[in-house]
Design an enzyme around this catalytic site. Structure first.
Site, PDB file in Angstrom:
ATOM      1  N   ARG A  27      61.632  25.755  13.991  1.00  0.00           N
ATOM      2  CA  ARG A  27      62.158  24.382  13.967  1.00  0.00           C
ATOM      3  C   ARG A  27      63.456  24.252  14.752  1.00  0.00           C
ATOM      4  O   ARG A  27      63.728  23.213  15.362  1.00  0.00           O
ATOM      5  CB  ARG A  27      62.344  23.935  12.514  1.00  0.00           C
ATOM      6  CG  ARG A  27      60.985  23.658  11.829  1.00  0.00           C
ATOM      7  CD  ARG A  27      61.062  23.907  10.359  1.00  0.00           C
ATOM      8  NE  ARG A  27      59.868  23.461   9.644  1.00  0.00           N
ATOM      9  CZ  ARG A  27      58.789  24.222   9.429  1.00  0.00           C
ATOM     10  NH1 ARG A  27      58.727  25.453   9.880  1.00  0.00           N
ATOM     11  NH2 ARG A  27      57.744  23.738   8.753  1.00  0.00           N
ATOM     12  N   ARG A 124      41.364  28.290  12.655  1.00  0.00           N
ATOM     13  CA  ARG A 124      42.123  27.594  11.600  1.00  0.00           C
ATOM     14  C   ARG A 124      41.976  26.073  11.740  1.00  0.00           C
ATOM     15  O   ARG A 124      42.015  25.535  12.849  1.00  0.00           O
ATOM     16  CB  ARG A 124      43.595  28.040  11.635  1.00  0.00           C
ATOM     17  CG  ARG A 124      43.690  29.510  11.227  1.00  0.00           C
ATOM     18  CD  ARG A 124      45.091  30.042  11.273  1.00  0.00           C
ATOM     19  NE  ARG A 124      45.947  29.474  10.236  1.00  0.00           N
ATOM     20  CZ  ARG A 124      47.241  29.779  10.108  1.00  0.00           C
ATOM     21  NH1 ARG A 124      47.820  30.619  10.966  1.00  0.00           N
ATOM     22  NH2 ARG A 124      47.941  29.243   9.150  1.00  0.00           N
ATOM     23  N   ASP A 319      52.966  32.157   0.961  1.00  0.00           N
ATOM     24  CA  ASP A 319      52.927  33.344   1.837  1.00  0.00           C
ATOM     25  C   ASP A 319      53.221  34.635   1.073  1.00  0.00           C
ATOM     26  O   ASP A 319      53.034  35.730   1.609  1.00  0.00           O
ATOM     27  CB  ASP A 319      53.926  33.176   2.987  1.00  0.00           C
ATOM     28  CG  ASP A 319      53.528  32.026   3.912  1.00  0.00           C
ATOM     29  OD1 ASP A 319      52.356  31.611   3.860  1.00  0.00           O
ATOM     30  OD2 ASP A 319      54.392  31.537   4.661  1.00  0.00           O
ATOM     31  N   LYS A 346      44.416  30.911   6.167  1.00  0.00           N
ATOM     32  CA  LYS A 346      45.612  31.452   6.822  1.00  0.00           C
ATOM     33  C   LYS A 346      45.166  32.396   7.946  1.00  0.00           C
ATOM     34  O   LYS A 346      44.043  32.283   8.420  1.00  0.00           O
ATOM     35  CB  LYS A 346      46.490  32.167   5.790  1.00  0.00           C
ATOM     36  CG  LYS A 346      47.004  31.232   4.689  1.00  0.00           C
ATOM     37  CD  LYS A 346      48.012  30.223   5.217  1.00  0.00           C
ATOM     38  CE  LYS A 346      48.520  29.312   4.116  1.00  0.00           C
ATOM     39  NZ  LYS A 346      49.407  28.258   4.623  1.00  0.00           N
ATOM     40  N   ARG A 350      42.974  35.160   3.016  1.00  0.00           N
ATOM     41  CA  ARG A 350      43.831  36.089   2.265  1.00  0.00           C
ATOM     42  C   ARG A 350      43.339  36.369   0.850  1.00  0.00           C
ATOM     43  O   ARG A 350      43.749  37.364   0.253  1.00  0.00           O
ATOM     44  CB  ARG A 350      45.290  35.588   2.263  1.00  0.00           C
ATOM     45  CG  ARG A 350      45.956  35.774   3.601  1.00  0.00           C
ATOM     46  CD  ARG A 350      47.404  35.297   3.646  1.00  0.00           C
ATOM     47  NE  ARG A 350      47.953  35.547   4.977  1.00  0.00           N
ATOM     48  CZ  ARG A 350      49.045  34.951   5.468  1.00  0.00           C
ATOM     49  NH1 ARG A 350      49.697  34.069   4.748  1.00  0.00           N
ATOM     50  NH2 ARG A 350      49.466  35.237   6.681  1.00  0.00           N
TER      51      ARG A 350
HETATM   52  O1  SPQ Z   1      52.590  29.921  11.243  1.00  0.00           O
HETATM   53  P1  SPQ Z   1      51.494  30.433  10.382  1.00  0.00           P
HETATM   54  O2  SPQ Z   1      50.601  31.344  11.156  1.00  0.00           O
HETATM   55  O3  SPQ Z   1      50.708  29.346   9.697  1.00  0.00           O
HETATM   56  O4  SPQ Z   1      52.217  31.316   9.243  1.00  0.00           O
HETATM   57  C1  SPQ Z   1      52.154  31.414   7.818  1.00  0.00           C
HETATM   58  C2  SPQ Z   1      52.596  32.888   7.495  1.00  0.00           C
HETATM   59  O5  SPQ Z   1      52.023  33.561   6.643  1.00  0.00           O
HETATM   60  O6  SPQ Z   1      53.551  33.312   8.121  1.00  0.00           O
HETATM   61  C3  SPQ Z   1      50.800  31.062   7.191  1.00  0.00           C
HETATM   62  F1  SPQ Z   1      49.843  31.768   7.535  1.00  0.00           F
HETATM   63  O7  SPQ Z   1      53.161  30.612   7.192  1.00  0.00           O
HETATM   64  C4  SPQ Z   1      53.155  29.187   7.106  1.00  0.00           C
HETATM   65  C5  SPQ Z   1      53.079  28.764   5.653  1.00  0.00           C
HETATM   66  O8  SPQ Z   1      51.939  29.250   5.017  1.00  0.00           O
HETATM   67  C6  SPQ Z   1      54.420  28.693   7.737  1.00  0.00           C
HETATM   68  C7  SPQ Z   1      54.767  27.288   7.400  1.00  0.00           C
HETATM   69  C8  SPQ Z   1      55.800  26.560   8.165  1.00  0.00           C
HETATM   70  O9  SPQ Z   1      56.665  27.199   8.791  1.00  0.00           O
HETATM   71  O10 SPQ Z   1      55.765  25.318   8.130  1.00  0.00           O
HETATM   72  C9  SPQ Z   1      54.192  26.645   6.328  1.00  0.00           C
HETATM   73  C10 SPQ Z   1      53.183  27.253   5.446  1.00  0.00           C
HETATM   74  O11 SPQ Z   1      51.955  26.630   5.681  1.00  0.00           O
HETATM   75  P2  SPQ Z   1      51.579  25.195   5.096  1.00  0.00           P
HETATM   76  O12 SPQ Z   1      50.261  25.396   4.473  1.00  0.00           O
HETATM   77  O13 SPQ Z   1      52.638  24.801   4.114  1.00  0.00           O
HETATM   78  O14 SPQ Z   1      51.533  24.247   6.215  1.00  0.00           O
END
Ligand code: SPQ
Length: 432
Positions: A27, A124, A319, A346, A350
């Site tokens: 971000r 995904r 996570d 994910k 998982r």
């Molecule tokens: O970025 P990515 O691949 O989706 O990473 C993961 C992780 O395990 O590092 C999920 F697989 O984290 C996400 C998390 O699950 C990161 C994230 C964010 O930075 O906004 C939000 C989460 O997902 P969600 O379901 O809340 O949108």
């Protein structure tokens, strides 16, 4: 690093730092690129996922440089109207956050962009962001399958209209994609979330002085208002710290301090769950820097007991569930994790991968449609583990290996680089 070899430990007495928070690093780059002027990011996580975000913005014409090797990242922000279209395809690698948040930003651009990622990203689901962004007026095409849409995506944006959108799943990525698109819409975009997911986007929009208002469960952003650059200090990632927190709890005779860890309340579910399990976890020296709380975490070997994890806490530990499952194998009683179906979409499924790999190590674990049941305590045995290309599976099983009898081998451990460069080095450090 293709395979990672882990041997059991007799004790851990150490003080460590974990690398910068992944969600905040993504971000910081995104808002830095959209701000006016130079944003400097200290503690940026230079992992494969966050570097993919940097590369996307470089292709969109933003100058980003490392001020010195391993040092701060400097971004010459272009303002809301400054990104340049590119014929090159943006590649997010393994990063779902980059894919979904970039989709929001690209929806606001008056040009067409193609964006894709690796094999896992292409599986995904993207409809969760495509649907609201289409409602705002973006035109988005992708591979259509069973009512969902998958990368590669082609996004033609610009001229967005604001929407009011109630999130159907608790997802920080979906909420952030809409808020970021809202920066470019004509008027006020409202996102309503019933069950709060991590709020780093909201905090960073506020920190940058962008137009965000929070009213109850409604998040409101007004489009078309430029904001200025900032200096940002990224805390250590609590999701990375979680692996070593559990290591310090389950390895006997241990005391482990983890310095400067992000303590955002929407990410603290891991500490709440571990406390419920009877874990000795202490938080010290809390401060707030760049709009994000942080502090030190101290853990000591503990007799764990089972717990039930479900409901509102799930998005706040999403996570960490793989490593909570590892802790549960050492807890007295039956631990239940429910309402976590999101884990199936994910980097790997998982629920399936945690259960299959922990079973190989002798754990008593049963797969549920939306979670798992773990009976403990069980003596784990070293095994040959598959990561399924999923960093959190690789690291969770490596920590399980620290209490297993014999050697544990994690195959395809290179995926750890997506979120935690230096993980193997810290395992080595605490093993001394
Ligand atoms: O970025 P990515 O691949 O989706 O990473 C993961 C992780 O395990 O590092 C999920 F697989 O984290 C996400 C998390 O699950 C990161 C994230 C964010 O930075 O906004 C939000 C989460 O997902 P969600 O379901 O809340 O949108």
């Amino acid at each position: 690093m293709d395979s990672l070899f882990v041997s059991p430990l007799k004790k851990i007495k150490a003080e460590i730092h974990v690398p910068g928070d992944k969600s905040i690093s993504h971000r910081a780059v995104m808002l830095g690129a959209l701000a006016k002027g130079e944003t400097v990011i200290n503690g940026f996580l230079a992992s494969a996922d966050c570097l993919a975000t940097v590369e996307c913005f470089r292709k969109l014409g933003v100058e980003i440089e490392r001020l010195k090797d391993g040092g701060p990242l400097a971004i010459k922000g272009k303002g809301l109207k400054g990104l340049k279209g590119t014929k090159e395809v943006l590649n997010v690698g393994n990063s779902g956050t980059t894919m979904r948040l970039m989709a929001g930003i690209l929806a606001g651009q008056p040009f067409t962009t193609k964006i894709t990622g690796d094999e896992s990203i292409q599986k995904r689901p993207m409809m969760r962001v495509v649907k609201p962004l289409r409602e705002m007026g973006a035109s988005i095409d992708g591979r259509q399958e069973n009512d969902n849409i998958y990368a590669p995506l082609k996004i033609s944006g610009g001229n967005l209209a604001p929407i009011e959108y109630e999130l159907p799943v608790a997802s920080a990525q979906v909420k952030s994609a809409i808020l970021l698109a809202g920066l470019f819409a004509k008027g006020e975009t409202v996102v309503i979330e019933k069950n709060q997911a991590r709020d780093h986007t909201e905090r960073m929009l506020e920190y940058f002085g962008a137009s965000l208002k929070v009213t109850g469960s409604g998040l409101r952003v007004t489009g078309g208002k430029d904001f200025d650059s900032k200096e940002i200090d990224v805390p250590g990632d609590i999701s990375s710290a979680a692996f070593f927190m559990v290591a310090g709890l389950i390895v006997p005779n241990s005391e482990l301090t983890i310095r400067n860890v992000g303590l955002n309340p929407t990410r603290m579910g891991i500490i709440e769950v571990l406390h419920r399990m009877g874990a000795e976890v202490e938080v010290r020296d809390e401060t707030i820097i760049s709009g994000e709380p942080r502090g030190d975490i101290v853990v000591r070997s503990s007799e764990l007991r089972s717990t039930v994890v479900q409901g509102e806490i799930i998005p706040k530990i999403i996570d960490e569930i793989p490593i909570i499952a590892v802790a549960a194998t050492q807890a007295q009683g039956v631990t239940e994790i429910r309402g976590a179906r999101e884990l199936r979409v994910k980097e790997s499924d998982r629920i399936k991968t945690v259960c299959s790999e922990l079973k190989k190590m002798g754990a008593k674990i049963e797969e549920l449609e939306d979670g798992m049941i773990i009976e403990g305590p069980t003596k784990l045995i070293g095994a040959k583990i598959k990561s399924y290309g999923d960093h959190r599976i690789a690291m969770s099983m490596a920590i399980a290996g620290l209490i297993a009898e014999g050697e544990t081998t994690i195959d395809d451990a290179a995926c750890i680089e997506t979120s935690f460069p230096g993980f193997a080095g810290i395992v080595k450090k605490i093993s001394q």
